[in-house]
Motif scaffolding. Sequence first.
Motif, PDB file in Angstrom:
ATOM      1  N   LEU A  43       0.810  -1.219   0.000  1.00  0.00           N
ATOM      2  CA  LEU A  43       0.000   0.000   0.000  1.00  0.00           C
ATOM      3  C   LEU A  43       0.839   1.263   0.000  1.00  0.00           C
ATOM      4  N   TRP A  44       2.126   1.134   0.283  1.00  0.00           N
ATOM      5  CA  TRP A  44       2.969   2.323   0.356  1.00  0.00           C
ATOM      6  C   TRP A  44       3.146   2.947  -1.015  1.00  0.00           C
ATOM      7  N   CYS A  48      10.204   1.493  -1.733  1.00  0.00           N
ATOM      8  CA  CYS A  48      11.356   1.170  -0.903  1.00  0.00           C
ATOM      9  C   CYS A  48      10.920   0.447   0.359  1.00  0.00           C
ATOM     10  N   PRO A  49      11.466  -0.726   0.614  1.00  0.00           N
ATOM     11  CA  PRO A  49      11.185  -1.380   1.889  1.00  0.00           C
ATOM     12  C   PRO A  49      11.919  -0.676   3.021  1.00  0.00           C
ATOM     13  N   VAL A  50      11.423  -0.867   4.233  1.00  0.00           N
ATOM     14  CA  VAL A  50      12.098  -0.308   5.397  1.00  0.00           C
ATOM     15  C   VAL A  50      12.960  -1.401   6.023  1.00  0.00           C
ATOM     16  N   PRO A  51      14.043  -1.016   6.719  1.00  0.00           N
ATOM     17  CA  PRO A  51      14.930  -2.032   7.291  1.00  0.00           C
ATOM     18  C   PRO A  51      14.221  -2.974   8.250  1.00  0.00           C
ATOM     19  N   TYR A  52      13.310  -2.436   9.085  1.00  0.00           N
ATOM     20  CA  TYR A  52      12.725  -3.283  10.119  1.00  0.00           C
ATOM     21  C   TYR A  52      11.234  -3.064  10.257  1.00  0.00           C
ATOM     22  N   SER A  53      10.534  -4.161  10.459  1.00  0.00           N
ATOM     23  CA  SER A  53       9.207  -4.129  11.050  1.00  0.00           C
ATOM     24  C   SER A  53       9.362  -4.661  12.471  1.00  0.00           C
ATOM     25  N   VAL A  54       8.872  -3.909  13.446  1.00  0.00           N
ATOM     26  CA  VAL A  54       9.085  -4.254  14.844  1.00  0.00           C
ATOM     27  C   VAL A  54       7.748  -4.444  15.537  1.00  0.00           C
ATOM     28  N   LYS A  55       7.612  -5.552  16.253  1.00  0.00           N
ATOM     29  CA  LYS A  55       6.422  -5.782  17.072  1.00  0.00           C
ATOM     30  C   LYS A  55       6.739  -5.325  18.489  1.00  0.00           C
ATOM     31  N   LEU A  56       6.044  -4.289  18.944  1.00  0.00           N
ATOM     32  CA  LEU A  56       6.284  -3.775  20.283  1.00  0.00           C
ATOM     33  C   LEU A  56       5.698  -4.723  21.324  1.00  0.00           C
ATOM     34  N   ASP A  57       6.166  -4.555  22.561  1.00  0.00           N
ATOM     35  CA  ASP A  57       5.650  -5.375  23.646  1.00  0.00           C
ATOM     36  C   ASP A  57       4.156  -5.142  23.849  1.00  0.00           C
ATOM     37  N   SER A  58       3.659  -3.978  23.420  1.00  0.00           N
ATOM     38  CA  SER A  58       2.232  -3.689  23.539  1.00  0.00           C
ATOM     39  C   SER A  58       1.404  -4.427  22.494  1.00  0.00           C
ATOM     40  N   GLY A  59       2.079  -5.094  21.538  1.00  0.00           N
ATOM     41  CA  GLY A  59       1.370  -5.799  20.496  1.00  0.00           C
ATOM     42  C   GLY A  59       1.243  -5.005  19.212  1.00  0.00           C
TER      43      GLY A  59
END
Length: 112
Positions: A43-44, A48-59
């Motif tokens: 959808l972007w 360009c992909p981003v280096p990281y997708s991060v799942k926070l501790d909050s979910g």
Amino acid sequence: GSAGGAEGRPPLRFQEGARVRCLLSNHSWQDGEVAKQWYYDPLWQSNCPVPYSVKLDSGQYVWAPQDTNECIQAASSAAVSSVEGGGEASPERHVSPPPEMLSSSQPLGRAG
């Protein structure tokens, strides 16, 4: 030849599953773990992909646009000290300072 899916991309500092902390848009740091390297959302607008997708501790999921300390850092090991069902502190923790530290009672250098 070197095998790897990220063709021509620089190696990232954090592997998937690594404990990290990310700077969110509200200027607060949140702990989480790397969910995916070189994440891309169709959808972007940019391709360009981003280096990281991060799942926070909050979910919640966030993205790190750059692999820099301004965006993403290794989670501070001090923050992970809350061990569940922690028993007695091991005696090795209480280390007495070396005698050099105790005897060094010199005053600090004078301000010029």
